[in-house]
Design a protein around this motif. Structure first.
Motif, PDB file in Angstrom:
ATOM      1  N   ASN A   1       8.517  35.610  30.459  1.00 17.64           N
ATOM      2  CA  ASN A   1       9.182  34.851  31.529  1.00 17.64           C
ATOM      3  C   ASN A   1       9.383  35.680  32.790  1.00 17.64           C
ATOM      4  OD1 ASN A   1      10.197  32.171  30.170  1.00 17.64           O
ATOM      5  ND2 ASN A   1      10.538  33.819  28.690  1.00 17.64           N
ATOM      6  N   ILE A   2       8.449  36.560  33.044  1.00 13.91           N
ATOM      7  CA  ILE A   2       8.639  37.563  34.085  1.00 13.91           C
ATOM      8  C   ILE A   2       8.946  36.956  35.459  1.00 13.91           C
ATOM      9  CG2 ILE A   2       6.197  37.941  34.773  1.00 13.91           C
ATOM     10  CD1 ILE A   2       7.711  40.983  33.745  1.00 13.91           C
ATOM     11  N   GLY A   3       8.416  35.725  35.740  1.00  9.37           N
ATOM     12  CA  GLY A   3       8.639  35.135  37.065  1.00  9.37           C
ATOM     13  C   GLY A   3       9.908  34.294  37.157  1.00  9.37           C
ATOM     14  N   ASP A   4      10.597  34.089  36.048  1.00 10.10           N
ATOM     15  CA  ASP A   4      11.757  33.190  36.022  1.00 10.10           C
ATOM     16  C   ASP A   4      13.043  34.004  36.205  1.00 10.10           C
ATOM     17  OD1 ASP A   4      13.868  31.534  35.315  1.00 10.10           O
ATOM     18  OD2 ASP A   4      12.681  30.427  33.856  1.00 10.10           O
ATOM     19  N   HIS A   5      13.524  34.024  37.449  1.00  5.50           N
ATOM     20  CA  HIS A   5      14.627  34.900  37.807  1.00  5.50           C
ATOM     21  C   HIS A   5      15.872  34.628  36.965  1.00  5.50           C
ATOM     22  CE1 HIS A   5      17.967  36.395  40.341  1.00  5.50           C
ATOM     23  NE2 HIS A   5      17.122  37.402  40.519  1.00  5.50           N
ATOM     24  N   GLU A   6      16.169  33.347  36.781  1.00  5.45           N
ATOM     25  CA  GLU A   6      17.401  32.986  36.072  1.00  5.45           C
ATOM     26  C   GLU A   6      17.350  33.446  34.605  1.00  5.45           C
ATOM     27  OE1 GLU A   6      19.836  28.912  35.272  1.00  5.45           O
ATOM     28  OE2 GLU A   6      18.562  29.030  37.056  1.00  5.45           O
ATOM     29  N   ARG A   7      16.208  33.130  33.969  1.00  2.78           N
ATOM     30  CA  ARG A   7      16.070  33.558  32.563  1.00  2.78           C
ATOM     31  C   ARG A   7      16.084  35.069  32.452  1.00  2.78           C
ATOM     32  NH1 ARG A   7      11.894  29.830  29.200  1.00  2.78           N
ATOM     33  NH2 ARG A   7      13.017  27.890  29.457  1.00  2.78           N
ATOM     34  N   MET A   8      15.374  35.721  33.403  1.00  5.88           N
ATOM     35  CA  MET A   8      15.308  37.193  33.376  1.00  5.88           C
ATOM     36  C   MET A   8      16.704  37.797  33.457  1.00  5.88           C
ATOM     37  SD  MET A   8      12.361  38.552  32.980  1.00  5.88           S
ATOM     38  CE  MET A   8      12.155  40.126  33.780  1.00  5.88           C
ATOM     39  N   THR A   9      17.564  37.200  34.321  1.00  3.62           N
ATOM     40  CA  THR A   9      18.921  37.733  34.473  1.00  3.62           C
ATOM     41  C   THR A   9      19.675  37.663  33.143  1.00  3.62           C
ATOM     42  OG1 THR A   9      18.854  36.862  36.705  1.00  3.62           O
ATOM     43  CG2 THR A   9      21.001  37.567  35.911  1.00  3.62           C
ATOM     44  N   GLY A  10      19.544  36.518  32.458  1.00  3.85           N
ATOM     45  CA  GLY A  10      20.207  36.359  31.161  1.00  3.85           C
ATOM     46  C   GLY A  10      19.661  37.342  30.134  1.00  3.85           C
ATOM     47  N   TYR A  11      18.332  37.473  30.069  1.00  4.75           N
ATOM     48  CA  TYR A  11      17.731  38.388  29.092  1.00  4.75           C
ATOM     49  C   TYR A  11      18.127  39.837  29.379  1.00  4.75           C
ATOM     50  CZ  TYR A  11      14.722  34.419  27.820  1.00  4.75           C
ATOM     51  OH  TYR A  11      14.238  33.204  27.423  1.00  4.75           O
ATOM     52  N   LEU A  12      18.198  40.177  30.686  1.00  2.57           N
ATOM     53  CA  LEU A  12      18.580  41.551  31.036  1.00  2.57           C
ATOM     54  C   LEU A  12      20.004  41.851  30.572  1.00  2.57           C
ATOM     55  CD1 LEU A  12      17.109  42.166  34.590  1.00  2.57           C
ATOM     56  CD2 LEU A  12      16.787  43.579  32.563  1.00  2.57           C
TER      57      LEU A  12
ATOM     58  N   ILE B   1      13.157  41.814  25.125  1.00  2.00           N
ATOM     59  CA  ILE B   1      12.072  42.377  25.930  1.00  2.00           C
ATOM     60  C   ILE B   1      10.823  41.507  25.773  1.00  2.00           C
ATOM     61  CG2 ILE B   1      10.500  44.341  26.121  1.00  2.00           C
ATOM     62  CD1 ILE B   1      13.025  46.102  25.576  1.00  2.00           C
ATOM     63  N   HIS B   2      10.603  41.023  24.555  1.00  2.00           N
ATOM     64  CA  HIS B   2       9.467  40.140  24.309  1.00  2.00           C
ATOM     65  C   HIS B   2       9.596  38.871  25.170  1.00  2.00           C
ATOM     66  CE1 HIS B   2       6.285  38.176  22.116  1.00  2.00           C
ATOM     67  NE2 HIS B   2       7.089  37.144  21.866  1.00  2.00           N
ATOM     68  N   LEU B   3      10.811  38.277  25.198  1.00  2.32           N
ATOM     69  CA  LEU B   3      11.030  37.071  26.011  1.00  2.32           C
ATOM     70  C   LEU B   3      10.876  37.376  27.494  1.00  2.32           C
ATOM     71  CD1 LEU B   3      14.014  35.480  24.065  1.00  2.32           C
ATOM     72  CD2 LEU B   3      11.710  34.538  24.315  1.00  2.32           C
ATOM     73  N   MET B   4      11.304  38.555  27.910  1.00  2.52           N
ATOM     74  CA  MET B   4      11.150  38.944  29.326  1.00  2.52           C
ATOM     75  C   MET B   4       9.677  38.985  29.703  1.00  2.52           C
ATOM     76  SD  MET B   4      13.758  41.911  30.305  1.00  2.52           S
ATOM     77  CE  MET B   4      15.073  42.249  29.221  1.00  2.52           C
ATOM     78  N   GLN B   5       8.858  39.546  28.792  1.00  2.00           N
ATOM     79  CA  GLN B   5       7.422  39.636  29.090  1.00  2.00           C
ATOM     80  C   GLN B   5       6.824  38.252  29.316  1.00  2.00           C
ATOM     81  OE1 GLN B   5       6.376  41.868  25.630  1.00  2.00           O
ATOM     82  NE2 GLN B   5       6.193  43.807  26.734  1.00  2.00           N
TER      83      GLN B   5
END
Ligand code: ADP
Length: 205
Positions: A7-18, A1-5
């Motif tokens: 990288n909120i605009g980075d769709h690819e990273r967000m998908t992996g973190y999710l 969740i910390h990493l998501m905060q």
């Protein structure tokens, strides 16, 4: 969740973190549930809630709960049933919990491309119906030494990938099976696979 905060605009990273946070949340939830179940069992507070249920529905719910995990590992998941009376009285939520646990181990210990079969067979004994749930996998199997301990609390065999479990699953399963007056037996051969057979008596409704 910390990493998501961050990288909120980075769709690819967000998908992996999710994806990671989803599997971590599921792991935490199952850990909390296991610990709660274990403490209920230890203080004799686990009670079954028997009610009319449909074995057919139980099988299809369990199948759909497991299907995507099987597909993720390209496992050939088959369901075979021979049901003579679907309308039984019992605690279907607990039976589902048991099956999901055993099938979860089958997926975990079966390599990509393997096969898992769930069989549900019945026989009549006068008014009572004996239902046998069997889960067979073509996974890594276990040594006789591991097989002797699998129902012990916190036990994880040397085939176990410790990060994915806590060694509580089968000890909880066995205690719940005993509450149902059922019997659970494992047969396994290292390198060949494992068959778990669970038989439970039930009454018709
Ligand atoms: P966990 O899966 O969290 O390690 P369990 O209580 O569910 O704990 O299982 C205990 C041990 O039994 C596992 O660590 C593993 O060594 C062994 N085991 C259970 N199911 C299987 C299976 N289908 N194939 C091989 N080993 C298994």
């Amino acid at each position: 969740i910390h990493l998501m905060q961050q990288n909120i605009g980075d769709h690819e990273r967000m998908t992996g973190y999710l994806r990671k946070s989803d599997s971590t949340a599921k792991y935490l939830l199952s850990l909390v549930n296991d610990i709660l179940d274990m403490s209920k069992l230890q203080s004799d507070k686990m009670v079954l809630v028997p009610k009319p249920f449909s074995v057919d529905e139980l099988v299809s719910t369990t199948e759909s709960l497991m299907r995507s995990r099987m597909e993720d590992k390209e496992i050939d998941f088959r369901v075979e049933t021979s049901i003579i009376c679907s309308n039984l009285i019992g605690d279907d939520m607990r039976i589902e919990q048991i099956l999901v646990n055993i099938l979860g181990n089958a997926v975990k210990f079966t390599p990509k491309g393997g096969r898992v079969i769930m069989r549900v067979l019945q026989s009549a004994e006068g008014e009572r119906i004996l239902t046998t749930y069997q889960v067979e996998d073509t996974g890594c199997g276990m040594s006789p030494e591991t097989g002797r301990h699998i129902f012990e609390k916190f036990y994880q065999g040397d085939n176990s990938r410790a990060r994915e479990g806590n060694g509580l699953g089968l000890s909880i399963v066995r205690r719940i099976v005993e509450l149902h007056s059922g019997v659970i037996v494992y047969k396994s051969e290292l390198g060949k696979g494992t068959v778990c057979t669970l038989t439970e008596p039930g009454n018709r409704w």
